[in-house]
Design a protein around this motif. Structure first.
Motif, PDB file in Angstrom:
ATOM      1  N   THR A  10       8.406  31.696  -5.698  1.00 48.86           N
ATOM      2  CA  THR A  10       7.051  31.191  -5.939  1.00 48.86           C
ATOM      3  C   THR A  10       6.202  32.229  -6.652  1.00 48.86           C
ATOM      4  N   THR A  11       6.302  33.473  -6.220  1.00 52.18           N
ATOM      5  CA  THR A  11       5.526  34.547  -6.836  1.00 52.18           C
ATOM      6  C   THR A  11       5.948  34.767  -8.278  1.00 52.18           C
ATOM      7  N   SER A  12       7.245  34.780  -8.542  1.00 49.34           N
ATOM      8  CA  SER A  12       7.707  35.026  -9.913  1.00 49.34           C
ATOM      9  C   SER A  12       7.261  33.905 -10.837  1.00 49.34           C
ATOM     10  N   LEU A  13       7.305  32.658 -10.362  1.00 52.49           N
ATOM     11  CA  LEU A  13       6.866  31.538 -11.197  1.00 52.49           C
ATOM     12  C   LEU A  13       5.350  31.604 -11.439  1.00 52.49           C
ATOM     13  N   THR A  14       4.592  31.972 -10.418  1.00 47.11           N
ATOM     14  CA  THR A  14       3.142  32.103 -10.573  1.00 47.11           C
ATOM     15  C   THR A  14       2.801  33.183 -11.598  1.00 47.11           C
ATOM     16  N   LEU A  15       3.476  34.317 -11.495  1.00 48.06           N
ATOM     17  CA  LEU A  15       3.234  35.404 -12.449  1.00 48.06           C
ATOM     18  C   LEU A  15       3.655  35.001 -13.859  1.00 48.06           C
ATOM     19  N   TYR A  16       4.739  34.245 -13.961  1.00 47.58           N
ATOM     20  CA  TYR A  16       5.201  33.782 -15.270  1.00 47.58           C
ATOM     21  C   TYR A  16       4.183  32.819 -15.888  1.00 47.58           C
ATOM     22  N   LEU A  17       3.656  31.909 -15.084  1.00 46.31           N
ATOM     23  CA  LEU A  17       2.646  30.979 -15.592  1.00 46.31           C
ATOM     24  C   LEU A  17       1.379  31.730 -16.018  1.00 46.31           C
ATOM     25  N   LEU A  18       1.060  32.811 -15.326  1.00 46.81           N
ATOM     26  CA  LEU A  18      -0.062  33.656 -15.735  1.00 46.81           C
ATOM     27  C   LEU A  18       0.226  34.278 -17.101  1.00 46.81           C
ATOM     28  N   LEU A  19       1.454  34.742 -17.289  1.00 50.69           N
ATOM     29  CA  LEU A  19       1.863  35.296 -18.587  1.00 50.69           C
ATOM     30  C   LEU A  19       1.709  34.249 -19.690  1.00 50.69           C
ATOM     31  N   MET A  73       3.004  27.250  12.565  1.00 57.07           N
ATOM     32  CA  MET A  73       3.282  27.403  11.140  1.00 57.07           C
ATOM     33  C   MET A  73       4.451  28.347  10.965  1.00 57.07           C
ATOM     34  N   SER A  74       5.489  27.881  10.303  1.00 54.63           N
ATOM     35  CA  SER A  74       6.689  28.703  10.152  1.00 54.63           C
ATOM     36  C   SER A  74       6.501  29.704   9.021  1.00 54.63           C
ATOM     37  N   PRO A  75       7.070  30.895   9.178  1.00 55.80           N
ATOM     38  CA  PRO A  75       6.925  31.919   8.131  1.00 55.80           C
ATOM     39  C   PRO A  75       7.666  31.504   6.865  1.00 55.80           C
ATOM     40  N   ILE A  76       7.162  31.958   5.718  1.00 51.76           N
ATOM     41  CA  ILE A  76       7.818  31.685   4.437  1.00 51.76           C
ATOM     42  C   ILE A  76       8.995  32.630   4.299  1.00 51.76           C
ATOM     43  N   SER A  77      10.138  32.084   3.928  1.00 49.09           N
ATOM     44  CA  SER A  77      11.308  32.942   3.749  1.00 49.09           C
ATOM     45  C   SER A  77      11.100  33.827   2.529  1.00 49.09           C
ATOM     46  N   LEU A  78      11.717  34.994   2.538  1.00 47.21           N
ATOM     47  CA  LEU A  78      11.550  35.956   1.454  1.00 47.21           C
ATOM     48  C   LEU A  78      12.026  35.387   0.119  1.00 47.21           C
ATOM     49  N   PRO A  79      13.210  34.727   0.030  1.00 46.72           N
ATOM     50  CA  PRO A  79      13.628  34.187  -1.264  1.00 46.72           C
ATOM     51  C   PRO A  79      12.643  33.155  -1.812  1.00 46.72           C
ATOM     52  N   ALA A  80      12.110  32.256  -0.951  1.00 47.99           N
ATOM     53  CA  ALA A  80      11.162  31.246  -1.413  1.00 47.99           C
ATOM     54  C   ALA A  80       9.875  31.902  -1.896  1.00 47.99           C
ATOM     55  N   PHE A  81       9.404  32.920  -1.151  1.00 49.90           N
ATOM     56  CA  PHE A  81       8.189  33.625  -1.543  1.00 49.90           C
ATOM     57  C   PHE A  81       8.390  34.314  -2.884  1.00 49.90           C
ATOM     58  N   THR A  82       9.539  34.939  -3.072  1.00 49.13           N
ATOM     59  CA  THR A  82       9.827  35.631  -4.321  1.00 49.13           C
ATOM     60  C   THR A  82       9.872  34.653  -5.482  1.00 49.13           C
ATOM     61  N   GLU A  85       9.578  23.881 -17.978  1.00 48.22           N
ATOM     62  CA  GLU A  85      11.012  23.951 -17.671  1.00 48.22           C
ATOM     63  C   GLU A  85      11.341  24.748 -16.411  1.00 48.22           C
ATOM     64  N   PRO A  86      10.801  25.951 -16.212  1.00 49.63           N
ATOM     65  CA  PRO A  86      11.146  26.686 -14.990  1.00 49.63           C
ATOM     66  C   PRO A  86      10.753  25.945 -13.720  1.00 49.63           C
ATOM     67  N   TRP A  87       9.629  25.267 -13.761  1.00 49.85           N
ATOM     68  CA  TRP A  87       9.160  24.504 -12.592  1.00 49.85           C
ATOM     69  C   TRP A  87       9.982  23.232 -12.409  1.00 49.85           C
ATOM     70  N   ALA A  88      10.146  22.439 -13.461  1.00 50.12           N
ATOM     71  CA  ALA A  88      10.814  21.135 -13.344  1.00 50.12           C
ATOM     72  C   ALA A  88      12.314  21.271 -13.100  1.00 50.12           C
ATOM     73  N   ALA A  89      12.926  22.265 -13.726  1.00 47.73           N
ATOM     74  CA  ALA A  89      14.376  22.426 -13.600  1.00 47.73           C
ATOM     75  C   ALA A  89      14.772  23.491 -12.584  1.00 47.73           C
ATOM     76  N   GLY A  90      13.786  24.093 -11.923  1.00 43.03           N
ATOM     77  CA  GLY A  90      14.087  25.108 -10.914  1.00 43.03           C
ATOM     78  C   GLY A  90      14.751  26.342 -11.488  1.00 43.03           C
ATOM     79  N   ARG A  91      14.341  26.746 -12.678  1.00 45.65           N
ATOM     80  CA  ARG A  91      14.946  27.933 -13.298  1.00 45.65           C
ATOM     81  C   ARG A  91      14.524  29.190 -12.539  1.00 45.65           C
ATOM     82  N   PRO A  92      15.483  30.037 -12.199  1.00 47.67           N
ATOM     83  CA  PRO A  92      15.148  31.248 -11.434  1.00 47.67           C
ATOM     84  C   PRO A  92      14.707  32.387 -12.347  1.00 47.67           C
TER      85      PRO A  92
END
Length: 198
Positions: A12-21, A1-10, A73-80
């Motif tokens: 994913t985490t920011s989008l998860t926290l945003y969806l929680l908001l 299993m390959s490690p998750i890169s830091l940018p991808a993890f960040t 929108e952030p998920w479908a359009a890949g908004r950072p």
């Protein structure tokens, strides 16, 4: 299993926290609707009259679309998540929630998502209504811009803002007409607050 890169993890985490908001805001909206239902029963029991029933479904649909757009929108359009924009927008969104609940606390049982006027009650000129005529709508406008921009959902921010400004013209006109019909406004320019559902 390959490690998750830091940018991808960040990302994913920011989008998860945003969806929680967004989920928390949706829960707050449900709390508002429960509160409004109780207040509607209170107003109607005291002879309250509803105005502007025709535009109410459009308002509910628009506010629902805001939350859906913020989630999709952030998920479908890949908004950072852009830190300077995101944290600033979050601060504005939180301040807007504070202003909204200040309005609700000030109006008490007279606050509602509908336009209801109870005969014989004076205008509310306390709290934020000392400063602004429709402070709740200031909160709505600020949140409609800020909440999507927390995660760069600029299409949602623009779309909601444009449609909301059209709807607010109808809504504020309805409130002012309702209060005038109830004999409680002297003249729109001379009254600092409306004290209905604004």
């Amino acid at each position: 299993m390959s490690p998750i890169s830091l940018p991808a993890f960040t990302a994913t985490t920011s989008l998860t926290l945003y969806l929680l908001l967004i989920g928390l805001v949706a829960a707050e909206r449900l709390a508002e609707l429960v509160t409004a239902r109780r207040h509607t029963a209170w107003s109607l029991a005291r002879g309250g009259r509803e105005y502007g029933r025709g535009h109410y479904p459009a308002m509910v649909a628009l506010h629902t679309a805001l939350l859906v757009g913020c989630a999709v929108e952030p998920w479908a359009a890949g908004r950072p998540f852009i830190p300077l924009l995101g944290w600033t927008a979050l601060g504005v969104a939180v301040a807007a929630q504070g202003l909204r609940w200040w309005c609700i606390a000030t109006l008490g049982r007279r606050w509602n998502t509908r336009v209801l006027v109870v005969p014989g009650l004076p205008l509310v000129e306390a709290g934020p209504y000392r400063l602004l005529r429709h402070p709740n709508y200031v909160a709505v406008v600020a949140e409609g811009v800020a909440l999507p921009l927390v995660h760069s959902a600029w299409l949602t921010a623009i779309g909601f803002t444009v449609l909301n400004l059209v709807l607010l013209r109808v809504r504020i006109g309805c409130e002012d007409a309702a209060l005038t019909d109830g004999g409680r406004l002297r003249a729109p320019a001379s009254v600092p607050s409306a004290g209905a559902a604004s």
